[in-house]
Motif scaffolding. Structure first.
Motif, PDB file in Angstrom:
ATOM      1  N   LYS A 118      -4.498  -4.128   1.729  1.00  0.00           N
ATOM      2  CA  LYS A 118      -5.606  -4.071   2.135  1.00  0.00           C
ATOM      3  C   LYS A 118      -5.567  -2.198   2.691  1.00  0.00           C
ATOM      4  O   LYS A 118      -6.266  -1.486   2.307  1.00  0.00           O
ATOM      5  CB  LYS A 118      -6.328  -4.499   3.153  1.00  0.00           C
ATOM      6  CG  LYS A 118      -6.906  -5.895   2.771  1.00  0.00           C
ATOM      7  CD  LYS A 118      -7.207  -6.815   3.649  1.00  0.00           C
ATOM      8  CE  LYS A 118      -8.291  -6.249   4.746  1.00  0.00           C
ATOM      9  NZ  LYS A 118      -8.725  -7.318   5.577  1.00  0.00           N
ATOM     10  N   ALA A 119      -4.324  -2.176   3.337  1.00  0.00           N
ATOM     11  CA  ALA A 119      -4.232  -0.761   4.135  1.00  0.00           C
ATOM     12  C   ALA A 119      -3.705   0.097   2.777  1.00  0.00           C
ATOM     13  O   ALA A 119      -4.332   1.396   2.775  1.00  0.00           O
ATOM     14  CB  ALA A 119      -3.017  -0.864   5.083  1.00  0.00           C
ATOM     15  N   ILE A 120      -2.903  -0.042   1.918  1.00  0.00           N
ATOM     16  CA  ILE A 120      -2.494   0.604   0.765  1.00  0.00           C
ATOM     17  C   ILE A 120      -3.727   1.001  -0.020  1.00  0.00           C
ATOM     18  O   ILE A 120      -3.793   1.934  -0.543  1.00  0.00           O
ATOM     19  CB  ILE A 120      -1.355   0.069   0.034  1.00  0.00           C
ATOM     20  CG1 ILE A 120      -0.089  -0.128   1.027  1.00  0.00           C
ATOM     21  CG2 ILE A 120      -0.866   0.477  -1.345  1.00  0.00           C
ATOM     22  CD1 ILE A 120       1.025  -1.087   0.480  1.00  0.00           C
ATOM     23  N   HIS A 121      -4.549  -0.064  -0.449  1.00  0.00           N
ATOM     24  CA  HIS A 121      -5.626  -0.019  -1.293  1.00  0.00           C
ATOM     25  C   HIS A 121      -6.456   1.082  -0.667  1.00  0.00           C
ATOM     26  O   HIS A 121      -7.157   2.052  -1.309  1.00  0.00           O
ATOM     27  CB  HIS A 121      -6.089  -1.020  -1.425  1.00  0.00           C
ATOM     28  CG  HIS A 121      -7.513  -1.059  -2.362  1.00  0.00           C
ATOM     29  ND1 HIS A 121      -7.433  -0.751  -3.638  1.00  0.00           N
ATOM     30  CD2 HIS A 121      -8.905  -1.131  -2.108  1.00  0.00           C
ATOM     31  CE1 HIS A 121      -8.612  -0.617  -4.327  1.00  0.00           C
ATOM     32  NE2 HIS A 121      -9.319  -0.598  -3.515  1.00  0.00           N
ATOM     33  N   ARG A 122      -6.904   1.150   0.491  1.00  0.00           N
ATOM     34  CA  ARG A 122      -7.541   1.959   1.225  1.00  0.00           C
ATOM     35  C   ARG A 122      -7.211   3.584   0.955  1.00  0.00           C
ATOM     36  O   ARG A 122      -7.937   4.422   0.881  1.00  0.00           O
ATOM     37  CB  ARG A 122      -7.724   1.838   2.806  1.00  0.00           C
ATOM     38  CG  ARG A 122      -8.782   1.049   3.272  1.00  0.00           C
ATOM     39  CD  ARG A 122      -9.177   0.904   4.803  1.00  0.00           C
ATOM     40  NE  ARG A 122      -7.953   0.784   5.452  1.00  0.00           N
ATOM     41  CZ  ARG A 122      -7.352  -0.430   5.849  1.00  0.00           C
ATOM     42  NH1 ARG A 122      -7.934  -1.461   5.575  1.00  0.00           N
ATOM     43  NH2 ARG A 122      -6.230  -0.330   6.871  1.00  0.00           N
ATOM     44  N   VAL A 123      -6.016   3.855   1.119  1.00  0.00           N
ATOM     45  CA  VAL A 123      -5.302   5.127   1.134  1.00  0.00           C
ATOM     46  C   VAL A 123      -5.030   5.614  -0.404  1.00  0.00           C
ATOM     47  O   VAL A 123      -4.818   6.689  -0.793  1.00  0.00           O
ATOM     48  CB  VAL A 123      -4.322   5.434   2.275  1.00  0.00           C
ATOM     49  CG1 VAL A 123      -4.899   5.082   3.424  1.00  0.00           C
ATOM     50  CG2 VAL A 123      -3.311   4.421   1.771  1.00  0.00           C
ATOM     51  N   ALA A 124      -4.541   4.543  -1.032  1.00  0.00           N
ATOM     52  CA  ALA A 124      -3.885   4.943  -2.416  1.00  0.00           C
ATOM     53  C   ALA A 124      -4.442   3.863  -3.449  1.00  0.00           C
ATOM     54  O   ALA A 124      -3.661   3.216  -3.977  1.00  0.00           O
ATOM     55  CB  ALA A 124      -2.221   5.060  -2.218  1.00  0.00           C
TER      56      ALA A 124
END
Length: 309
Positions: free
Chosen positions: A60-66
């Protein structure tokens, strides 16, 4: 291959695609939708709840930024009475993400990956500090995480957790003694001078956790054990096991230069690699302990015990 798609996955996918007809997948085979989309679902044992949550929160964190750099999480949770197909399902964690058909990483994709890490993930700063809000797992090793004001304290805690595991295993007294010297002498000397921000890391970025989308040719990363830390720490395991071309590192530092003091970059690389050698000692033992020992001795030689005079 299972004869049907589990109820918990059916419900989650039909939120995305209400009218889709689904063909079951098993093992690493994806669940196929009549729309042409595909999904990967897995159900674990009740003892694996933290692992599933850690991977889900990382994605989820990776998808938010990349967006698009890692598989998109569709759903993650614990099977309850409403989603269980039998009594033994209740309390088991589940995980569902989009499926990306991947090949091994190409040189072109590695360069794109380097740029995206340097300009997207590794520039996304935490406002809370160093660490992460849930435990994550590097392999089977639990990273307790939490939040820290300094990178020195965060990394020292990560190393300390591995040394504690090795002491509990037994047979690693000399290695643990050297490890405590690393914590006392090397970590403060190398990490305290850094003026850095806590940025989002993948956490286990070796070639086996990277690939190339067959359809688009774009890079993909997966199986993260994320936390917010020093960007250079995310490059460590890639150097150890190879498989990621040198052009990746060259391209990366074109977009994100080495941290000051640059003269200590190689020593920091050695220190960050040590985490993964120690973790592999925890997981597999064998020759990894010897590699960790050599790494420690090189670092301790570079930072000798101060003279009493």
């Amino acid at each position: 291959m299972p004869s049907h798609v589990h109820k918990v996955f059916l419900q989650s996918i039909h939120v995305e695609e209400p009218d889709a007809t689904l063909t079951p997948g098993g093992g690493s085979a994806p669940i196929q939708s009549s729309s042409g989309k595909a999904y990967i679902g897995k159900i674990g044992s009740s003892s694996e709840q933290e692992q599933y949550i850690g991977e889900a929160e990382s994605l989820k964190a990776i998808h938010r930024v990349a967006p698009g750099l890692a598989p998109r999480l569709i759903a993650c949770g614990v099977i309850d009475n409403d989603t269980a197909e039998s009594d033994r399902d209740v309390g088991r964690p589940y995980f569902l993400s989009e499926y990306i058909d991947m090949s091994t990483q190409t040189d072109a994709a590695a360069k794109v990956l380097a740029k995206r890490l340097a300009t997207e993930m590794h520039t996304y700063k935490s406002t809370t500090g160093f660490g992460f809000h849930v435990p994550t797992f590097c392999g089977r090793t639990r990273q307790e995480n939490g939040w820290f004001d300094t990178w020195e304290e965060c990394y020292d805690t990560l190393i300390g957790g591995l040394l504690s595991s090795l002491r509990n295993t037994g047979g690693y007294d000399a290695l643990c003694s050297d490890g405590e010297d690393i914590r006392r002498r090397v970590i403060p000397a190398l990490l305290r001078p850094l003026v850095i921000q806590p940025v989002l890391l993948h956490g286990d970025l070796w070639s086996g956790n990277t690939g190339t989308d067959r359809r688009t040719g774009e890079p993909v990363i997966f199986d993260p054990s994320s936390y917010f830390g020093h960007n250079e720490a995310d490059l460590a395991i890639a150097r150890i096991f190879g498989g990621i071309p040198k052009s990746f590192f060259t391209t990366y530092h074109q977009y994100l230069p080495k941290s000051d003091p640059v003269a200590q970059y190689e020593l920091r690389c050695e220190l960050y690699e040590l985490y993964h050698y120690l973790n592999h000692t925890v997981l597999f033992g064998g020759s990894y302990a010897s590699s960790a020992k050599r790494k420690m001795q090189a670092l301790l030689t570079a930072f000798p015990e101060p003279s009493e005079n």
